[in-house]
Design a protein around this motif. Structure first.
Motif, PDB file in Angstrom:
ATOM      1  N   LEU B 314       0.841  -1.201   0.000  1.00 46.18           N
ATOM      2  CA  LEU B 314       0.000   0.000   0.000  1.00 46.18           C
ATOM      3  C   LEU B 314       0.877   1.251   0.000  1.00 46.18           C
ATOM      4  N   ALA B 315       1.967   1.199   0.772  1.00 46.43           N
ATOM      5  CA  ALA B 315       2.870   2.357   0.856  1.00 46.43           C
ATOM      6  C   ALA B 315       3.468   2.653  -0.509  1.00 46.43           C
ATOM      7  N   GLU B 316       3.913   1.610  -1.202  1.00 43.10           N
ATOM      8  CA  GLU B 316       4.523   1.822  -2.524  1.00 43.10           C
ATOM      9  C   GLU B 316       3.515   2.388  -3.517  1.00 43.10           C
ATOM     10  N   TYR B 317       2.282   1.955  -3.404  1.00 38.73           N
ATOM     11  CA  TYR B 317       1.249   2.435  -4.317  1.00 38.73           C
ATOM     12  C   TYR B 317       1.084   3.947  -4.187  1.00 38.73           C
ATOM     13  N   TYR B 318       1.034   4.427  -2.957  1.00 34.55           N
ATOM     14  CA  TYR B 318       0.880   5.881  -2.778  1.00 34.55           C
ATOM     15  C   TYR B 318       2.174   6.626  -3.111  1.00 34.55           C
ATOM     16  N   ARG B 319       3.311   5.966  -2.889  1.00 32.46           N
ATOM     17  CA  ARG B 319       4.581   6.557  -3.306  1.00 32.46           C
ATOM     18  C   ARG B 319       4.565   6.798  -4.809  1.00 32.46           C
ATOM     19  N   ASP B 320       4.032   5.832  -5.565  1.00 37.55           N
ATOM     20  CA  ASP B 320       4.023   5.953  -7.020  1.00 37.55           C
ATOM     21  C   ASP B 320       3.176   7.129  -7.499  1.00 37.55           C
ATOM     22  N   MET B 321       2.261   7.575  -6.630  1.00 37.41           N
ATOM     23  CA  MET B 321       1.479   8.771  -7.001  1.00 37.41           C
ATOM     24  C   MET B 321       2.277  10.049  -6.738  1.00 37.41           C
ATOM     25  N   GLY B 322       3.450   9.914  -6.144  1.00 32.84           N
ATOM     26  CA  GLY B 322       4.265  11.085  -5.851  1.00 32.84           C
ATOM     27  C   GLY B 322       4.134  11.574  -4.426  1.00 32.84           C
ATOM     28  N   TYR B 323       3.695  10.694  -3.540  1.00 33.11           N
ATOM     29  CA  TYR B 323       3.566  11.104  -2.146  1.00 33.11           C
ATOM     30  C   TYR B 323       4.746  10.616  -1.318  1.00 33.11           C
ATOM     31  N   ASP B 324       4.973  11.323  -0.197  1.00 32.73           N
ATOM     32  CA  ASP B 324       5.921  10.828   0.801  1.00 32.73           C
ATOM     33  C   ASP B 324       5.124   9.994   1.795  1.00 32.73           C
ATOM     34  N   VAL B 325       5.469   8.736   1.876  1.00 37.85           N
ATOM     35  CA  VAL B 325       4.727   7.817   2.718  1.00 37.85           C
ATOM     36  C   VAL B 325       5.629   7.359   3.861  1.00 37.85           C
ATOM     37  N   ALA B 326       5.069   7.286   5.044  1.00 32.51           N
ATOM     38  CA  ALA B 326       5.820   6.714   6.164  1.00 32.51           C
ATOM     39  C   ALA B 326       5.063   5.488   6.638  1.00 32.51           C
ATOM     40  N   MET B 327       5.802   4.398   6.787  1.00 30.43           N
ATOM     41  CA  MET B 327       5.168   3.173   7.260  1.00 30.43           C
ATOM     42  C   MET B 327       5.735   2.828   8.633  1.00 30.43           C
ATOM     43  N   MET B 328       4.842   2.639   9.588  1.00 34.57           N
ATOM     44  CA  MET B 328       5.260   2.211  10.919  1.00 34.57           C
ATOM     45  C   MET B 328       4.914   0.732  11.051  1.00 34.57           C
ATOM     46  N   ALA B 329       5.850  -0.069  11.436  1.00 34.96           N
ATOM     47  CA  ALA B 329       5.562  -1.492  11.656  1.00 34.96           C
ATOM     48  C   ALA B 329       5.820  -1.810  13.120  1.00 34.96           C
ATOM     49  N   ASP B 330       4.746  -2.130  13.805  1.00 34.48           N
ATOM     50  CA  ASP B 330       4.856  -2.403  15.243  1.00 34.48           C
ATOM     51  C   ASP B 330       4.240  -3.756  15.515  1.00 34.48           C
ATOM     52  N   SER B 331       4.978  -4.827  15.709  1.00 38.62           N
ATOM     53  CA  SER B 331       6.412  -4.838  15.790  1.00 38.62           C
ATOM     54  C   SER B 331       6.977  -5.904  14.859  1.00 38.62           C
ATOM     55  N   THR B 332       8.152  -5.613  14.271  1.00 39.17           N
ATOM     56  CA  THR B 332       8.720  -6.559  13.313  1.00 39.17           C
ATOM     57  C   THR B 332       9.145  -7.855  13.989  1.00 39.17           C
ATOM     58  N   SER B 333       9.361  -7.820  15.309  1.00 43.44           N
ATOM     59  CA  SER B 333       9.717  -9.062  16.007  1.00 43.44           C
ATOM     60  C   SER B 333       8.572 -10.060  15.951  1.00 43.44           C
ATOM     61  N   ARG B 334       7.355  -9.559  16.029  1.00 41.59           N
ATOM     62  CA  ARG B 334       6.203 -10.469  15.979  1.00 41.59           C
ATOM     63  C   ARG B 334       6.098 -11.101  14.601  1.00 41.59           C
ATOM     64  N   TRP B 335       6.485 -10.321  13.611  1.00 42.26           N
ATOM     65  CA  TRP B 335       6.494 -10.821  12.245  1.00 42.26           C
ATOM     66  C   TRP B 335       7.555 -11.919  12.127  1.00 42.26           C
ATOM     67  N   ALA B 336       8.748 -11.667  12.690  1.00 44.90           N
ATOM     68  CA  ALA B 336       9.806 -12.677  12.660  1.00 44.90           C
ATOM     69  C   ALA B 336       9.364 -13.932  13.409  1.00 44.90           C
ATOM     70  N   GLU B 337       8.639 -13.738  14.511  1.00 45.61           N
ATOM     71  CA  GLU B 337       8.164 -14.901  15.257  1.00 45.61           C
ATOM     72  C   GLU B 337       7.123 -15.687  14.463  1.00 45.61           C
ATOM     73  N   ALA B 338       6.325 -14.978  13.693  1.00 49.48           N
ATOM     74  CA  ALA B 338       5.373 -15.679  12.837  1.00 49.48           C
ATOM     75  C   ALA B 338       6.126 -16.524  11.815  1.00 49.48           C
ATOM     76  N   LEU B 339       7.211 -15.964  11.261  1.00 47.21           N
ATOM     77  CA  LEU B 339       8.056 -16.743  10.343  1.00 47.21           C
ATOM     78  C   LEU B 339       8.577 -17.989  11.043  1.00 47.21           C
TER      79      LEU B 339
END
Lengths: 456, 583
Positions: B314-339
């Motif tokens: 989603l962030a890249e999609y809005y970037r492609d429109m020419g916007y500055d997008v900030a993505m917060m991921a809380d928390s990447t550790s939980r993502w790693a644990e899911a892996l």
């Protein structure tokens, strides 16, 4: 579709393996009928084609490959519920053990529950007055919060939990609208008995539902105990509109049961042998606290866990702290100095406090005062470590004031009687009182206006 | 295609036997409830699928149907202000379907298919278009203009176009004919696979700061637009609080906030709070620029793994429109644990601490999708990623923290001791760092003040010196130090308490413009310079302490409103008069 099957393929620990079963469903409830007429329950934990692995709650003692008839019930593990739950005592898997017979159930609910949709949640803001100064002033308990007590063997966590239950019932919740669900997992019989007696003494026993899996009960049942308890709590809260306080003790025993189960299934272990999904599993319990929009009731959780070797980085307290909304940490040094409740102020925290205190909830000075007490008490630690090197006499005047503040803070503020119920205003005024130990310019977290108004 | 059925079930992992119908990472529908799953492994006789929903009640023999497409998200107007789960299903629609508790299954479309959007075309019949060309604009919210783009794979001539008007996302409104004469019907919505980065024209250097209004970040450890930052910290150190502050105040156009395996109440808080708060730049509600992706810790673990990719797509999609997008991921550790959890179910050989050996490569692939770029339509846009890390046992040497450190350029290390002392934000200035300082030098010099970087260097040097001195103080007390070093300790205290500490609940202090940050820094260093004269004159430093000027500077963050920087002149004058009186 109910399936009947005779004969086992394999037995290993608490797991049994069946071959040639068609149409088993994942996580469904299983009944085992032994030749001697006894009955046990189990749950499907893995399916490979026509091979089914079942976890037996009561253990596999006495089972042989051909003395057991197995009935797959085609529905997941369920708990029969109704308003009659209140005042009753159940085993860890939700069977009545108080001799009063089965309850007339209104319906049966899946004990695994379902996640609350984040958009349906009501953000908790209602302050619960526990009458305990450290908790009320510094890490306020909010209705719908999950706030665990991190303790160690031999410390007074049970007393603290009982005091919270006894004193918290008065405020806010209308009479008769308050209930306690108590889940004992792997605790000693006398601990469970202590809770029961305390509930009786404080006159709440008729509003308590107890689920007991004591330390000599089957370990596999322990995995279901908190699920049954929370199912009962959710039912009472969201369908009966009650404010439910869930006390779960001891989460460390629960996690150890999970570890035992995981290793008997041959899963790859994570840290300290606990399964890699310990975080998700604990979250599936803790996240069942909360409030739901448009519903009157609430589920507030006070899980108790003992930190092995008082180590807060042990996986169980560590993962718990990442899921719960704060923690109350007990401290052995304070405990052995006779301070009750032995709450270690600095590592303790309530994440929901910021939105539940201040003007309109407690008092305008609450947040800055708490902030100041924290920051001052953390400086006490620096002064103490310096004093242990160079001696107290050599300290600067400011450090001496901090030493004094630390002493008064622990003796008057942290310490209080088991039956002492302080109102929030008493607690806050006491906080201002002991800040007088410090020179005024050290009070950098407080507004001058507040100091004028409250520092009497 | 033969009828494929479930063979085995183990948690979120389902297997199918003897089939050649599926391809890797294909999205499939599992069981009678049509649960969403993804193919994650294929061998001669077994296909392995991870399921993004609860698998309780599934039976062997239920059908598994392929969709012939990788797991994708729908991109189009209606994303902003919405709240999705990890695979882009709107939670509000799930609530309508199954009530307050999330049920199983159901076919829910990601975006509202019945809503009509006012479309204004920016191309006309006969125009040449390529992938990324903006063909229409849609006012998505009051602060965001949605710029609909030709999908990256299509290029040709516009042969048919509807007039400006109101259309739903699935109505064909434009036809593009490519050079081979094939016609492509274009709608407002398009699909994109979440695990694949969207194409760009080229990468640009990160030379513009992402201004957050947080002093310890903007001044001491800045992040650039298009940059990557990690926020590691044990529980209770304020990761989520910091993420919330950044999501509220940073000067990105779009915020994608991914709650990955975190608390449900936190997402509710974001929903509540952002609905009330006003974006200081546009004067609109903060929700008008925010997308929430909530996969809380008790929601299915496989969807947690996907939620990070959904967010970045989603962030890249809005970037492609020419916007500055900030993505917060809380928390990447939980993502790693899911892996880790899924890897364990697949019985893969574990590497460090049970994490799969591909953890570092997955992390780097994710963080590399950040960046400031020139888009296919020659606009400039950026995606900045700010990932929280929850190290187990607060031990920064664990694999997720260490590998994240390798692939991010800013490290805002949260410190337990600071959090215990309620020093917020608890970012440790000694262990944290930013690699963007030199890249951003020119921006600060040009847009804030010529001597900004010089003052910043002096401020950091003072903090470092204090850190060294504290080692001595801890052993023998501050009284024995020479007065020049005592002064360093006093000034460092002013910097720590008055500058680095920031009160998120104070209406003025929660966001501080760069200009005020600069003036605060300048006032403190001015006091230091003048106090050095006191030291060299041999007079006692206690005169300065007794004058109350330290306390005055500590409280200037509250006393000087953000819009009255001229008041700093009075502070400089007061410092001068205090010191002059002592001398």
């Amino acid at each position: 579709m109910i399936i009947e099957h005779i004969g086992l393929k394999e037995i290993s620990g608490s797991l049994i393996v069946l071959d040639g079963v068609e149409g088993a469903s994942f996580e469904e409830l299983v009944e085992l009928h032994l030749d001697d007429g006894t009955r046990r329950n189990g749950r499907v934990v893995q399916i490979d084609g026509d091979r089914v692995i079942i976890q037996v709650f009561e253990g596999t003692r006495g089972l042989s490959l051909d003395n057991t008839r197995i009935i797959l019930s085609a529905h997941p593990m369920e708990l029969p519920v109704s308003g009659e739950l209140l005042g009753r005592t159940f085993s860890g898997v939700g069977k009545p053990i108080d001799g009063l017979g089965p309850i007339f159930s209104e319906k049966s609910l899946d004990v695994n529950g379902a996640p609350i949709n984040p958009v349906s949640r009501q953000y908790p803001r209602n302050f619960i007055n526990t009458g305990i100064s450290t908790i009320d002033a510094l890490f306020t308990l909010i209705r719908g919060q999950k706030l665990p007590i991190f303790s160690g063997y031999g410390m007074k966590h049970n007393e603290l939990a009982v005091q919270i239950v006894r004193q918290a019932k008065i405020t806010g919740a209308e009479d008769g609208n308050f209930g306690v669900v108590f889940a004992a997992m792997g605790v000693k019989n006398d601990v469970a008995d202590y809770f029961r007696r305390s509930f009786e003494e404080s006159g709440v026993l008729s509003h308590v539902v107890m689920f007991l899996n004591l330390s000599n009960d089957p370990i596999i049942e322990r995995i279901l105990t908190p699920r049954c308890a929370l199912t009962a709590a959710e039912y009472l809260a969201f369908e009966k509109g009650m404010h439910i306080l869930v006390v779960m003790t001891d989460m460390t025993s629960y996690s150890e049961a999970l570890r035992e189960f995981s290793s008997s299934k041959g899963e790859i272990p994570g840290r300290k042998g606990y399964p890699g999904y310990l975080y998700s599993d604990l979250a599936s319990l803790y996240e069942r606290a909360g409030m739901v929009k448009g519903k009157n009731g609430s589920v507030t959780q006070i899980p108790i866990l003992t930190m092995p070797n008082d180590d807060i980085t042990h996986p169980v307290p560590d993962l718990t702290g990442y899921i719960t909304e704060g923690q109350i940490v007990l401290d052995r040094a304070l405990d052995s100095n006779g301070v009750y409740p032995p709450v270690s102020v600095l590592p303790s925290l309530s994440r929901l406090m910021k939105d539940g205190v201040g003007e309109g909830f407690t008092r305008e000075d609450h947040a800055p005062l708490a902030n100041q007490l924290f920051s001052a008490y953390s400086k006490v630690q620096d002064a103490r470590s310096l004093a242990s090197v160079i001696g107290e006499d050599e300290l600067s005047d400011v450090d001496k004031a901090y030493m004094q503040f630390g002493k008064v803070f622990e003796e008057k503020f942290v310490s209080q009687g088991f039956h002492e119920n302080r109102s929030i205003f008493e607690t806050l005024d006491l906080g201002w009182e002991i800040l007088k130990c410090l020179p005024r310019e050290e009070l950098d977290r407080l507004d001058d206006k507040l100091i004028e108004k409250y520092m009497k | 295609m033969t009828n494929n059925t479930i063979y085995g079930i183990n948690g979120p992992v389902v297997t199918v036997k003897n089939t050649k119908d599926f391809s890797m990472q294909e999205m499939v529908r599992v069981g009678h409830n049509r649960l969403i799953g993804e193919v994650i492994g294929i061998d001669a006789d077994t296909t392995t699928i991870q399921v993004y929903e609860g698998t309780t009640g599934l039976r062997p023999g239920e059908p598994v149907v392929g969709t012939k497409a990788p797991l994708s998200v729908t991109l189009g107007p209606g994303i902003i202000s919405n709240i999705f789960d990890g695979i882009e299903r709107p939670l509000k629609d799930i609530e309508k379907l199954s009530g307050a508790f999330i049920g199983i299954g159901g076919n829910i479309s990601a975006l509202d298919e019945s809503r009509k959007w006012p479309v204004h075309f920016t191309v006309k019949s006969g125009d040449e278009v390529t992938g990324g060309t903006i063909f229409a604009t849609v006012p998505e919210t009051q602060s965001v203009e949605h710029r609909s783009m030709i999908p990256p794979t299509i290029c040709g001539t516009v042969t048919k176009i509807l007039p400006d008007g109101e259309y739903t996302i699935n109505e064909p409104i434009l036809t593009v004919t490519d050079e081979k004469g094939r016609e492509h019907e274009i709608t407002l919505a398009q699909k994109w696979p979440i695990r694949e980065a969207r194409p760009i024209a080229k990468r640009l250097p990160c030379t513009v700061p992402l201004i957050t209004g947080q002093r310890v970040i903007d001044t001491v450890m800045p992040i650039a637009k298009g940059g990557t930052a990690a926020i590691p910290g044990g529980f209770g150190t304020g990761k989520t609080m910091t993420q919330h502050q950044l999501a509220k105040w940073c000067d990105a156009d779009i915020i994608i906030y991914v709650g990955c395996g975190e608390r449900g109440n936190e997402m509710t808080q974001v929903l509540d709070e952002f609905g009330d708060l006003v974006d200081p730049r546009t004067g609109r509600k903060l929700t008008d620029r925010t997308v929430l992706i909530a996969n809380t810790s008790n929601m299915p673990v496989a969807a947690r793994e996907a939620s990070i990719y959904t967010g970045i797509t989603l962030a890249e999609y809005y970037r492609d429109m020419g916007y500055d997008v900030a993505m917060m991921a809380d928390s990447t550790s939980r993502w790693a644990e899911a892996l880790r959890e899924i890897s364990g179910r697949l019985e893969e050989m574990p590497a460090e601490e049970g994490y799969p050996s591909y953890l570092p490569s997955r992390l780097s692939q994710f963080y590399e999708r950040a960046g400031r770029v020139e888009t296919l339509n020659n606009a400039q846009g950026s995606v900045s990623i700010i990932g929280a890390v929850s190290p187990q046992g607060s031990d920064f040497s664990e694999p997720v923290t260490q590998n994240t450190k390798r692939f991010t350029r800013v490290f805002w290390a949260l410190d337990k001791a600071l959090a215990y002392a309620r020093h917020y934000p608890a970012i440790n200035w000694n262990t944290g760092y930013s690699e963007y300082v030199t890249d951003l030098d020119a921006y600060y010099t040009e847009h804030v003040a010529k001597d900004f970087m010089e003052l910043r260097a002096r401020l950091c040097a003072l903090l470092r010196e204090e850190n060294d001195l504290m080692e001595i103080v801890k052993l023998i007390g501050a009284d024995v130090l020479p007065s020049s070093q005592k002064l360093v300790i006093d000034i460092a205290r002013v910097i720590r308490v008055g500058f680095l500490q920031q009160n998120a609940y104070h209406s003025e202090d929660t966001y501080v413009p760069l200009k005020k940050q600069y003036l605060m820094m300048k006032a403190i260093l001015h006091l230091y310079d003048r106090a050095l004269q006191v030291v060299s004159s041999g007079k006692s430093l206690s005169y300065i302490k007794d004058s109350g000027i330290y306390e005055k500077l500590i409280k200037m963050k509250y006393d000087i409103p953000n819009n009255q920087p001229e008041l700093f002149d009075d502070y400089i004058k007061e410092i001068d008069s205090v010191i002059d009186a002592i001398l």
